[in-house]
Design a protein around this motif. Structure first.
Motif, PDB file in Angstrom:
ATOM      1  N   ILE A   1      46.109  41.998  44.671  1.00  0.00           N
ATOM      2  CA  ILE A   1      45.412  42.382  45.898  1.00  0.00           C
ATOM      3  C   ILE A   1      44.119  41.581  46.072  1.00  0.00           C
ATOM      4  O   ILE A   1      43.387  41.803  47.035  1.00  0.00           O
ATOM      5  CB  ILE A   1      45.104  43.889  45.926  1.00  0.00           C
ATOM      6  N   LEU A   2      43.808  40.665  45.103  1.00  0.00           N
ATOM      7  CA  LEU A   2      42.647  39.786  45.215  1.00  0.00           C
ATOM      8  C   LEU A   2      43.108  38.382  45.602  1.00  0.00           C
ATOM      9  O   LEU A   2      44.182  37.932  45.195  1.00  0.00           O
ATOM     10  CB  LEU A   2      41.876  39.742  43.891  1.00  0.00           C
TER      11      LEU A   2
ATOM     12  N   ASN B   1      26.026  28.601  46.249  1.00  0.00           N
ATOM     13  CA  ASN B   1      25.803  27.333  45.535  1.00  0.00           C
ATOM     14  C   ASN B   1      26.451  27.328  44.164  1.00  0.00           C
ATOM     15  O   ASN B   1      26.405  26.315  43.457  1.00  0.00           O
ATOM     16  CB  ASN B   1      24.298  27.063  45.398  1.00  0.00           C
ATOM     17  N   GLU B   2      27.013  28.453  43.717  1.00  0.00           N
ATOM     18  CA  GLU B   2      27.646  28.492  42.403  1.00  0.00           C
ATOM     19  C   GLU B   2      29.153  28.323  42.544  1.00  0.00           C
ATOM     20  O   GLU B   2      29.727  28.433  43.644  1.00  0.00           O
ATOM     21  CB  GLU B   2      27.319  29.810  41.706  1.00  0.00           C
ATOM     22  N   THR B   3      29.808  28.127  41.435  1.00  0.00           N
ATOM     23  CA  THR B   3      31.261  27.916  41.420  1.00  0.00           C
ATOM     24  C   THR B   3      31.911  28.916  40.484  1.00  0.00           C
ATOM     25  O   THR B   3      31.377  29.233  39.416  1.00  0.00           O
ATOM     26  CB  THR B   3      31.598  26.483  40.935  1.00  0.00           C
ATOM     27  N   LEU B   4      33.065  29.450  40.916  1.00  0.00           N
ATOM     28  CA  LEU B   4      33.827  30.365  40.053  1.00  0.00           C
ATOM     29  C   LEU B   4      34.336  29.614  38.839  1.00  0.00           C
ATOM     30  O   LEU B   4      34.954  28.547  38.956  1.00  0.00           O
ATOM     31  CB  LEU B   4      35.013  30.946  40.830  1.00  0.00           C
TER      32      LEU B   4
ATOM     33  N   ASN C   1      30.515  43.932  49.317  1.00  0.00           N
ATOM     34  CA  ASN C   1      31.447  43.682  50.423  1.00  0.00           C
ATOM     35  C   ASN C   1      32.866  43.620  49.892  1.00  0.00           C
ATOM     36  O   ASN C   1      33.106  43.737  48.689  1.00  0.00           O
ATOM     37  CB  ASN C   1      31.076  42.385  51.136  1.00  0.00           C
ATOM     38  N   SER C   2      33.785  43.402  50.809  1.00  0.00           N
ATOM     39  CA  SER C   2      35.187  43.270  50.398  1.00  0.00           C
ATOM     40  C   SER C   2      35.461  41.923  49.747  1.00  0.00           C
ATOM     41  O   SER C   2      36.602  41.625  49.416  1.00  0.00           O
ATOM     42  CB  SER C   2      36.108  43.475  51.609  1.00  0.00           C
ATOM     43  N   TYR C   3      34.411  41.153  49.546  1.00  0.00           N
ATOM     44  CA  TYR C   3      34.544  39.833  48.907  1.00  0.00           C
ATOM     45  C   TYR C   3      33.232  39.542  48.182  1.00  0.00           C
ATOM     46  O   TYR C   3      32.200  40.160  48.431  1.00  0.00           O
ATOM     47  CB  TYR C   3      34.828  38.750  49.942  1.00  0.00           C
ATOM     48  N   ILE C   4      33.299  38.559  47.254  1.00  0.00           N
ATOM     49  CA  ILE C   4      32.073  37.998  46.688  1.00  0.00           C
ATOM     50  C   ILE C   4      32.006  36.517  47.074  1.00  0.00           C
ATOM     51  O   ILE C   4      33.017  35.806  47.046  1.00  0.00           O
ATOM     52  CB  ILE C   4      32.010  38.170  45.149  1.00  0.00           C
ATOM     53  N   TYR C   5      30.822  36.120  47.436  1.00  0.00           N
ATOM     54  CA  TYR C   5      30.588  34.729  47.834  1.00  0.00           C
ATOM     55  C   TYR C   5      29.425  34.208  46.988  1.00  0.00           C
ATOM     56  O   TYR C   5      28.310  34.738  47.044  1.00  0.00           O
ATOM     57  CB  TYR C   5      30.257  34.647  49.318  1.00  0.00           C
TER      58      TYR C   5
ATOM     59  N   ASP D   1      34.313  29.424  45.418  1.00  0.00           N
ATOM     60  CA  ASP D   1      33.136  30.299  45.388  1.00  0.00           C
ATOM     61  C   ASP D   1      33.373  31.656  46.053  1.00  0.00           C
ATOM     62  O   ASP D   1      32.436  32.406  46.282  1.00  0.00           O
ATOM     63  CB  ASP D   1      31.951  29.601  46.063  1.00  0.00           C
ATOM     64  N   VAL D   2      34.591  31.987  46.403  1.00  0.00           N
ATOM     65  CA  VAL D   2      34.874  33.257  47.094  1.00  0.00           C
ATOM     66  C   VAL D   2      36.095  33.944  46.469  1.00  0.00           C
ATOM     67  O   VAL D   2      37.114  33.291  46.223  1.00  0.00           O
ATOM     68  CB  VAL D   2      35.117  33.045  48.604  1.00  0.00           C
TER      69      VAL D   2
END
Length: 849
Positions: free
Chosen positions: A692-693, A738-741, A731-735, A699-700
């Motif tokens: 569900i993700l 300037n960082e990277t997952l 929120n329903s998301y993380i943003y 970055d999101v």
């Protein structure tokens, strides 16, 4: 409309019936009297079935309820539209309600009651209520069928039957008045009764005819004259004449005024039946009625005053209206007065007379404190306002009684009586049981015969057998009924003794059990290893018995316990117990998996056999889920044997399970010795699957909307990074901006559903993310088109002016697709929206030369 149909005859109490509209009730309910040489004299209840009723499709019940008594009688399940003959001999005198019920084809019951009807028994009247009070043989147990019973026990060797004969016939010399229970046999408003013309105040009505001869003092009458002030007279010359309202100051007997001689008073007081004497509006006028009810031999003349207004103060005051009845009985010539309510006012001193006076005014009998010279009285308590009705009976007294009392054995009065005109009979207990019928023939003042009877059964209870059971120890002294018994030998012994008391023998029986007192007594028992064991007054724990166990090859471990017990038959004995200790499984459980995801097929619970000196490995297990888990699709796992070499329990996860917290119990068994069941209770959480993700670029990470995530709706989001709460990410998301997952990091989110349930997702590990869409060229000239390249999902292309005007929109389904640009030179915004939620807007320059 519900009907009420009342029959004055017998006694029953019916149940309360609910009326349903499942099928129409019967109508035209009637009672007819019959005289049948075979069926006997009595009545038949008949009715008309509904015309739409199919014959044979319904059955009927007829219930007879006697007012004021617990007697009951019913005719059940008749298929016809009438009862058989209900013989008079079955019933006592009284007022009855008859209910007819129809059992409908759908199983419901519809009941209807009869119209008001009054019927008194045939001339050979039963004696139970004061309608036909004749002979009464006594008895404390009246039953249907007219027989009363006397049950006697041991200690009584005889019973004296002494009948009551209150009415003895002959010429009436005087009357005896007694207070009787207030149980009026007739309503105060008489259905089909005749109105008494008392519209003119203080003036006698017209003459009413009596269909039977009534003896009053020394004379006989066949007519009666009803008075306007609660009185009646047998002096017919007073018809239409004035009637006083003032009783004499010195009371009765009194020859003045003359119109009060030869009269019955009940209640004699000043009332005003003429509505013209009081100015309107007038609330209470009262009803004045008379009627003759019953069958020949037991008829009554009834005169009823209901809600009668008192003169000067009762017309508009409900507390100053009175109701009473005068009842004259055929044959017995008894007179009764029933006072439902009597109020008083200041007028006329509140006087009210209840009594009778002869034709000369020389004899009179009045109820106590109810004469003309007595103080004012009322049935209403002046302090509490509580009304207490009352009733009085005037029984004739004859100097020369004219009657015969015959005694018969059994219930029949045919044949020759065994005794006549004796006033009592002794029944000895040697007879055990005897049924007697007493027949009273009285001759009235006109020398007319009238017959009454009553039946009585006298019997003794069954002779009792008294059983005693005694258990004692060998050598313990014992005596029974004053005699010593030998207890030196063990065994069971029976004794019997009969004792006679007043013709009623009682048998006493003794069962004596003598138990051995053992010096050594052996017992055997088993327990499972790990359990406590109670022996005598002591509890033995595993720490006590494990070090003492005898363990031999091919034998189960055991030990011996010794104690002196006093619980075996109450006798002290030295007991040695061989206690065998059965081996039991010894298992530990590993923790549940760290994460159980909603799209997992199953999860595993692992157990380890940790063994021990007196243990066996488990052989099977059973999984039981609580109700919430079952509702989510989890199913119990029946007893399943462990595979060889493993103690793993595989628990399937239902498809499309709702993420939540659930409970189950895994019980581990040893099927060899069946010794101990080891339950392990688990509370486990099923997390949301990572499906569900959705990762957006690098970055999101977003929670899919309800269309893509199985329909889940969420009201709150809390994101975690490497198990640490990410502040501000709600929120329903993380943003990340300037960082990277990082692919080595772990992310999950706590989701709150609309019902308040909070449940997290399984851990999400990011992957490398590349653009989904590219455009070429970015400056358009010549062929006027742009090529769109898709690397993932389909998209929608939109072309906007720089002022925000949408020029065109196109669906892109192919990995490469051409999109025509506007003809006019200028800068445009090319927007792409992929189906997986990615959105990008790029400028496109169009040049025309």
């Amino acid at each position: 409309m519900k009907k009420i149909f009342t029959l004055l005859v017998i006694g029953v109490v019916c149940a309360n019936f609910n009326v349903f509209a499942a099928c129409p009730p019967p109508t035209n309910i009637q009672i007819i009297t019959v005289s049948d040489p075979i069926a006997g004299n009595g009545i038949i209840v008949l009715w008309t079935p509904d015309p739409g009723t199919v014959p044979g499709s319904v059955t009927y019940d007829v219930h007879l309820e006697r007012e004021g008594f617990n007697n009951k009688d019913s005719v059940m399940g008749t298929a016809n539209n009438q009862t058989p003959v209900l013989q008079y001999s079955r019933y006592y005198n009284g007022m009855y309600k008859i209910t007819v019920c129809v059992h409908c084809p759908d199983g419901s019951v519809v009941c209807v009651d009869m119209e008001d009807l009054y019927l008194i028994n045939h001339p050979e009247c039963k004696v139970d209520v004061p309608i036909c009070p004749g002979v009464d043989a006594g008895g404390v147990k009246p039953v249907m069928g007219g027989i009363k019973e006397i049950e006697l026990g041991c200690g009584t060797d005889r019973y004296v039957v002494k009948p009551s004969v209150p009415v003895m016939g002959g010429v009436i010399d005087d009357y005896v008045v007694t207070s009787i229970p207030y149980k009026p046999q007739f309503p105060f408003v008489i259905p089909n009764g005749f109105a008494i013309d008392l519209s003119e105040d203080d003036r006698f009505a017209n003459i009413a005819h009596l269909p039977f001869k009534f003896c009053f003092y020394e004379n006989v009458y066949e007519n009666v004259l009803m008075g306007p002030n609660g009185n009646l007279t047998f002096t017919l010359a007073k018809a239409g004449a004035p009637c006083t309202w003032i009783p004499p100051d010195n009371g009765f007997p009194n020859p003045i005024p003359a119109e009060l001689k030869n009269s019955v008073f009940g209640v004699f007081e000043d009332i005003d039946p003429d509505p013209s004497h009081v100015n309107p509006p007038v609330t209470f006028h009262g009803t004045f009625q008379y009627a003759v009810l019953g069958k020949e031999g037991c008829r009554v003349f009834l005169m009823s005053y209901n809600d009668v207004p008192l003169y000067s103060c009762g017309r508009n005051d409900s507390t100053a209206i009175n109701s009473y009845q005068i009842v004259l009985y055929e044959g017995t010539n008894i007179i009764e007065v029933y006072v439902k309510q009597r109020a008083v006012c200041a007028w006329n001193g509140g006087k009210g007379v209840i009594g009778v006076q002869n034709i000369d005014g020389t004899k009179a009998t009045c109820a106590p404190l109810r004469n003309g010279n007595d103080p004012a009285w009322s049935t209403i308590d002046p302090y509490t306002g509580v009304n207490t009705p009352e009733a009085w009976r005037f029984t004739p007294v004859s100097a020369n009684a004219n009657y015969s009392l015959n005694w018969y054995n059994g219930t029949s009065t045919s044949g020759t009586p065994f005794a006549t005109n004796i006033d009592s009979l002794v029944i000895n207990c040697s007879e055990a049981s005897r049924t007697l019928t007493l027949k009273l023939d009285i001759f009235t003042c006109e020398n007319e015969p009238i017959t009454y009877r009553d039946t009585l059964k006298v019997y003794w209870k069954n002779k009792p057998v008294i059983q005693e059971n005694v258990s004692l120890c060998q050598g313990e002294p014992f005596s029974w009924r004053g005699k010593p018994k030998d207890t030196q030998f063990a065994g069971t012994f029976d004794f019997e003794e009969s004792v006679g008391v007043n013709c009623c023998d009682s048998t006493y029986r003794l069962k004596l059990t003598v138990h051995n007192t053992y010096q050594h007594y052996n017992e055997k028992d088993t327990i499972c290893d790990g359990e406590n064991y109670k022996f005598g007054d002591r509890i033995y724990t595993p720490d006590y018995y494990r070090p003492q166990l005898y363990i031999l090859p091919s034998m189960l471990p055991y030990l011996f316990l010794n104690d002196t017990l006093s619980t075996k038959f109450g006798c002290d004995s030295v007991v040695q117990l061989k206690l065998t200790v059965l081996p039991a499984p010894n298992v530990s459980a590993s923790p549940l998996p760290a994460e159980i995801c909603g799209d997992d097929v199953s999860f595993t619970v692992k157990y380890v056999d940790i063994g021990g000196g007196n243990s066996v490995p488990p052989t099977s297990y059973f999984v039981e889920f609580e109700d919430k888990a079952k509702a989510a699709g989890f199913a119990d796992i029946a007893t399943t044997y462990f595979p060889t070499g493993t103690f793993d329990v595989e628990i399937p996860i239902p498809t499309n399970v709702v993420p939540d917290t659930y409970e189950c119990t895994v019980t581990v068994f040893d099927d060899i010795f069946q010794c101990i069941e080891l339950p392990f209770k688990y509370t486990f959480e099923v997390y949301y699957p990572t499906s569900i993700l959705q990762q957006k670029w690098d970055d999101v990470i977003a929670v899919k909307n309800s269309y893509y995530n199985g329909g889940y709706e969420f009201t709150k989001f809390e994101w975690y990074h490497n198990d640490a709460l990410m502040l501000g990410q709600n929120n329903s998301y993380i943003y990340l901006g300037n960082e990277t997952l990082q692919q080595t990091d772990t992310y999950y989110v706590d989701l709150t559903r609309t019902d308040g349930t909070v449940m997290r997702t399984c851990s999400f590990h990011p992957g490398e993310k590349k653009p989904d869409v590219s455009l070429y060229p970015r400056i358009v000239a010549g062929d006027n088109s742009v090529s769109v390249y898709l690397t993932k999902s389909p998209a929608v292309a939109r072309i906007w002016t720089t002022t925000g005007i949408l020029l065109q929109s196109a669906r892109i389904k192919e990995p490469q697709q051409e999109i025509a640009m506007p003809q006019q030179t200028g800068t445009y915004l090319f927007e792409l929206i992929t189906d997986d939620g990615y959105r990008e807007a790029l400028p496109i320059v169009v040049r025309r030369y």
